[in-house]
Write a protein that holds these residues in place. Structure first.
Motif, PDB file in Angstrom:
ATOM      1  N   THR A 111       0.683  -1.171   0.078  1.00  0.00           N
ATOM      2  CA  THR A 111      -0.104   0.165  -0.150  1.00  0.00           C
ATOM      3  C   THR A 111       0.659   1.086   0.091  1.00  0.00           C
ATOM      4  O   THR A 111       0.398   2.486  -0.527  1.00  0.00           O
ATOM      5  CB  THR A 111      -1.117   0.069   1.199  1.00  0.00           C
ATOM      6  OG1 THR A 111      -0.076   0.195   2.239  1.00  0.00           O
ATOM      7  CG2 THR A 111      -1.717  -1.111   1.272  1.00  0.00           C
ATOM      8  N   LYS A 139       1.529   2.812   2.614  1.00  0.00           N
ATOM      9  CA  LYS A 139       1.042   3.857   3.602  1.00  0.00           C
ATOM     10  C   LYS A 139       2.298   4.399   4.209  1.00  0.00           C
ATOM     11  O   LYS A 139       2.947   3.702   4.518  1.00  0.00           O
ATOM     12  CB  LYS A 139       0.150   3.239   4.260  1.00  0.00           C
ATOM     13  CG  LYS A 139       0.491   1.933   5.268  1.00  0.00           C
ATOM     14  CD  LYS A 139      -0.606   1.262   5.858  1.00  0.00           C
ATOM     15  CE  LYS A 139       0.079   0.256   6.625  1.00  0.00           C
ATOM     16  NZ  LYS A 139      -1.007  -0.809   7.435  1.00  0.00           N
ATOM     17  N   TYR A 140       1.783   5.322   4.933  1.00  0.00           N
ATOM     18  CA  TYR A 140       2.922   6.065   5.608  1.00  0.00           C
ATOM     19  C   TYR A 140       2.821   5.842   7.150  1.00  0.00           C
ATOM     20  O   TYR A 140       1.496   5.674   7.845  1.00  0.00           O
ATOM     21  CB  TYR A 140       2.766   7.595   5.618  1.00  0.00           C
ATOM     22  CG  TYR A 140       3.334   8.157   4.489  1.00  0.00           C
ATOM     23  CD1 TYR A 140       3.230   9.488   4.194  1.00  0.00           C
ATOM     24  CD2 TYR A 140       4.229   7.451   3.364  1.00  0.00           C
ATOM     25  CE1 TYR A 140       3.971  10.275   2.996  1.00  0.00           C
ATOM     26  CE2 TYR A 140       4.859   8.005   2.353  1.00  0.00           C
ATOM     27  CZ  TYR A 140       4.698   9.403   2.073  1.00  0.00           C
ATOM     28  OH  TYR A 140       5.051  10.043   1.010  1.00  0.00           O
ATOM     29  N   ILE A 141       3.777   5.633   7.850  1.00  0.00           N
ATOM     30  CA  ILE A 141       3.839   5.469   9.189  1.00  0.00           C
ATOM     31  C   ILE A 141       4.730   6.775   9.778  1.00  0.00           C
ATOM     32  O   ILE A 141       5.815   6.849   9.275  1.00  0.00           O
ATOM     33  CB  ILE A 141       4.383   4.163   9.944  1.00  0.00           C
ATOM     34  CG1 ILE A 141       4.002   3.049   9.145  1.00  0.00           C
ATOM     35  CG2 ILE A 141       4.390   4.092  11.355  1.00  0.00           C
ATOM     36  CD1 ILE A 141       2.503   2.841   9.615  1.00  0.00           C
ATOM     37  N   PHE A 142       4.182   7.742  10.441  1.00  0.00           N
ATOM     38  CA  PHE A 142       4.708   9.058  11.068  1.00  0.00           C
ATOM     39  C   PHE A 142       5.059   8.937  12.428  1.00  0.00           C
ATOM     40  O   PHE A 142       4.595   8.336  13.057  1.00  0.00           O
ATOM     41  CB  PHE A 142       3.426   9.959  10.813  1.00  0.00           C
ATOM     42  CG  PHE A 142       3.321  10.649   9.518  1.00  0.00           C
ATOM     43  CD1 PHE A 142       2.120  10.153   8.737  1.00  0.00           C
ATOM     44  CD2 PHE A 142       4.019  11.601   9.007  1.00  0.00           C
ATOM     45  CE1 PHE A 142       1.846  10.424   7.330  1.00  0.00           C
ATOM     46  CE2 PHE A 142       3.783  12.025   7.737  1.00  0.00           C
ATOM     47  CZ  PHE A 142       2.650  11.596   7.031  1.00  0.00           C
ATOM     48  N   ARG A 202      -3.982   6.548  -6.363  1.00  0.00           N
ATOM     49  CA  ARG A 202      -4.065   6.056  -5.047  1.00  0.00           C
ATOM     50  C   ARG A 202      -4.439   7.105  -4.143  1.00  0.00           C
ATOM     51  O   ARG A 202      -3.889   8.266  -4.364  1.00  0.00           O
ATOM     52  CB  ARG A 202      -2.672   5.482  -4.585  1.00  0.00           C
ATOM     53  CG  ARG A 202      -2.140   4.249  -5.343  1.00  0.00           C
ATOM     54  CD  ARG A 202      -0.872   3.633  -4.664  1.00  0.00           C
ATOM     55  NE  ARG A 202      -0.639   2.384  -5.142  1.00  0.00           N
ATOM     56  CZ  ARG A 202      -0.011   1.362  -4.535  1.00  0.00           C
ATOM     57  NH1 ARG A 202       0.404   1.636  -3.376  1.00  0.00           N
ATOM     58  NH2 ARG A 202       0.266   0.287  -5.274  1.00  0.00           N
ATOM     59  N   TYR A 258      -5.457   8.094  -0.058  1.00  0.00           N
ATOM     60  CA  TYR A 258      -5.160   7.902   1.269  1.00  0.00           C
ATOM     61  C   TYR A 258      -6.095   8.689   2.414  1.00  0.00           C
ATOM     62  O   TYR A 258      -5.965   9.965   1.941  1.00  0.00           O
ATOM     63  CB  TYR A 258      -3.777   7.772   1.812  1.00  0.00           C
ATOM     64  CG  TYR A 258      -2.762   6.948   1.188  1.00  0.00           C
ATOM     65  CD1 TYR A 258      -2.365   7.270  -0.383  1.00  0.00           C
ATOM     66  CD2 TYR A 258      -2.402   5.755   1.316  1.00  0.00           C
ATOM     67  CE1 TYR A 258      -1.551   6.529  -0.821  1.00  0.00           C
ATOM     68  CE2 TYR A 258      -1.606   4.922   0.621  1.00  0.00           C
ATOM     69  CZ  TYR A 258      -1.060   5.202  -0.595  1.00  0.00           C
ATOM     70  OH  TYR A 258      -0.339   4.715  -1.307  1.00  0.00           O
ATOM     71  N   TYR A 308      -5.575   9.862   6.361  1.00  0.00           N
ATOM     72  CA  TYR A 308      -5.156   9.732   7.576  1.00  0.00           C
ATOM     73  C   TYR A 308      -5.968  10.689   8.702  1.00  0.00           C
ATOM     74  O   TYR A 308      -6.471  11.613   8.373  1.00  0.00           O
ATOM     75  CB  TYR A 308      -3.689  10.449   7.379  1.00  0.00           C
ATOM     76  CG  TYR A 308      -2.828   9.484   6.688  1.00  0.00           C
ATOM     77  CD1 TYR A 308      -2.661   9.742   5.345  1.00  0.00           C
ATOM     78  CD2 TYR A 308      -2.027   8.636   7.392  1.00  0.00           C
ATOM     79  CE1 TYR A 308      -2.135   9.091   4.430  1.00  0.00           C
ATOM     80  CE2 TYR A 308      -1.134   7.973   6.282  1.00  0.00           C
ATOM     81  CZ  TYR A 308      -0.959   8.091   5.269  1.00  0.00           C
ATOM     82  OH  TYR A 308      -0.094   7.463   4.136  1.00  0.00           O
ATOM     83  N   PHE A 355      -2.875   6.471   9.819  1.00  0.00           N
ATOM     84  CA  PHE A 355      -3.354   5.865   8.597  1.00  0.00           C
ATOM     85  C   PHE A 355      -4.695   5.210   8.884  1.00  0.00           C
ATOM     86  O   PHE A 355      -4.969   4.486   9.917  1.00  0.00           O
ATOM     87  CB  PHE A 355      -2.447   4.519   7.892  1.00  0.00           C
ATOM     88  CG  PHE A 355      -3.166   3.833   6.824  1.00  0.00           C
ATOM     89  CD1 PHE A 355      -3.604   2.763   7.283  1.00  0.00           C
ATOM     90  CD2 PHE A 355      -3.267   4.297   5.680  1.00  0.00           C
ATOM     91  CE1 PHE A 355      -4.398   1.729   6.218  1.00  0.00           C
ATOM     92  CE2 PHE A 355      -4.030   3.489   4.714  1.00  0.00           C
ATOM     93  CZ  PHE A 355      -4.077   2.203   4.943  1.00  0.00           C
ATOM     94  N   TYR A 395      -7.131   3.192   2.571  1.00  0.00           N
ATOM     95  CA  TYR A 395      -6.576   3.323   1.189  1.00  0.00           C
ATOM     96  C   TYR A 395      -7.196   2.718   0.194  1.00  0.00           C
ATOM     97  O   TYR A 395      -7.732   1.896   0.151  1.00  0.00           O
ATOM     98  CB  TYR A 395      -5.262   2.754   1.490  1.00  0.00           C
ATOM     99  CG  TYR A 395      -4.684   2.314   0.040  1.00  0.00           C
ATOM    100  CD1 TYR A 395      -4.548   0.861   0.084  1.00  0.00           C
ATOM    101  CD2 TYR A 395      -3.901   3.061  -0.854  1.00  0.00           C
ATOM    102  CE1 TYR A 395      -3.734   0.327  -0.995  1.00  0.00           C
ATOM    103  CE2 TYR A 395      -3.397   2.467  -1.977  1.00  0.00           C
ATOM    104  CZ  TYR A 395      -3.509   1.058  -2.082  1.00  0.00           C
ATOM    105  OH  TYR A 395      -2.480   0.470  -3.300  1.00  0.00           O
ATOM    106  N   GLU A 447      -7.200  -1.451   1.843  1.00  0.00           N
ATOM    107  CA  GLU A 447      -6.880  -1.634   3.325  1.00  0.00           C
ATOM    108  C   GLU A 447      -7.526  -0.410   4.167  1.00  0.00           C
ATOM    109  O   GLU A 447      -7.713   0.514   3.783  1.00  0.00           O
ATOM    110  CB  GLU A 447      -5.361  -1.576   3.508  1.00  0.00           C
ATOM    111  CG  GLU A 447      -4.869  -1.691   4.653  1.00  0.00           C
ATOM    112  CD  GLU A 447      -3.332  -1.823   4.971  1.00  0.00           C
ATOM    113  OE1 GLU A 447      -2.570  -1.959   3.751  1.00  0.00           O
ATOM    114  OE2 GLU A 447      -2.629  -1.691   6.000  1.00  0.00           O
TER     115      GLU A 447
END
Lengths: 114, 114
Positions: free
Chosen positions: A99, A101-104, B31, B33, B35, B45, B48, B56
């Motif tokens: 994905t 996706k970000y982890i911040f 894409r 997302y 958050y 997150f 998505y 997800e």
């Protein structure tokens, strides 16, 4: 799973002084690394990114960050800060597949003092 | 390229009401997302989409939350029966698969539940 740690919640620094904002990450798989900046009342803007290749990456406004795989770090540096650099800075990681996706991290508030 | 836009920018609602937010991504980005960012924290997150498919969902996305992206263009995030704990900034980001993996963020929708 991935995680990001920004140990410094606030960093005050005088104008024209150097600054380092620390970012450490944890991941069992390969990751891409990003620094975003958030100015007051504005959205997140990409500052710089590490995908592959040279471990030292630079932004157009004088910031640089170095990817250190052995220390799992991606610290952000600037040799001389300006008042206009006052903002919140976020470090983020994403997996290199799936994905993205970000982890911040929790962010570091940089306050540049005159 | 007009960037990612979100509407509304601010929403105040009473506990128990339903709210819906809209995100318009950069036009060629496939894409999208969502958050959520609470005070003093980095964005987390939520979900998505790749084109119109929701691929997800985070455990943070309770059954009161639903997101759609009809026709792979704009997206909506609905929160039913809002709770005070839903108060946060809701961020939307888009990216183009196969590009440089960076996400472009909108300005966010700040939700306050009273």
């Amino acid at each position: 799973a991935q995680s990001v740690t920004q140990l410094d919640s606030q960093v005050p620094v005088f104008e024209e002084a150097p600054v380092e904002l620390r970012c450490n990450y944890s991941s069992s798989v390969s990751v891409y690394l990003f620094w975003y900046v958030q100015y007051p009342n504005q959205g997140l803007q990409l500052l710089l990114k590490y995908l592959s290749g040279s471990t030292l990456v630079e932004s157009i406004n004088g910031f640089e960050a170095e990817f250190n795989k052995s220390q799992t770090s991606f610290h952000l540096r600037k040799p001389s800060v300006h008042i206009s650099d006052t903002a919140e800075y976020f470090c983020a990681v994403s997996r290199t597949s799936g994905t993205y996706k970000y982890i911040f991290g929790t962010g570091t508030r940089l306050k540049v003092l005159a | 390229d007009t960037g990612v836009s979100q509407d509304p920018r601010h929403k105040i609602t009473k506990r128990g009401q339903n709210v819906t937010f809209r995100c318009d991504p950069i036009s060629e980005h496939n894409r999208l997302y969502w958050y959520r960012q609470t005070l003093g924290q980095g964005p987390e997150f939520l979900t998505y989409f790749q084109n119109e498919a929701q691929l997800e969902k985070s455990r943070l996305l309770s059954d009161r939350f639903s997101a759609e992206r009809p026709k792979g263009s704009f997206s909506t995030l609905e929160i039913q029966r809002t709770e005070q704990g839903d108060s946060a900034m809701y961020l939307c980001a888009s990216s183009l698969v196969g590009s440089s993996y960076e996400q472009y963020f909108g300005p966010g929708t700040r939700l306050t539940v009273t």
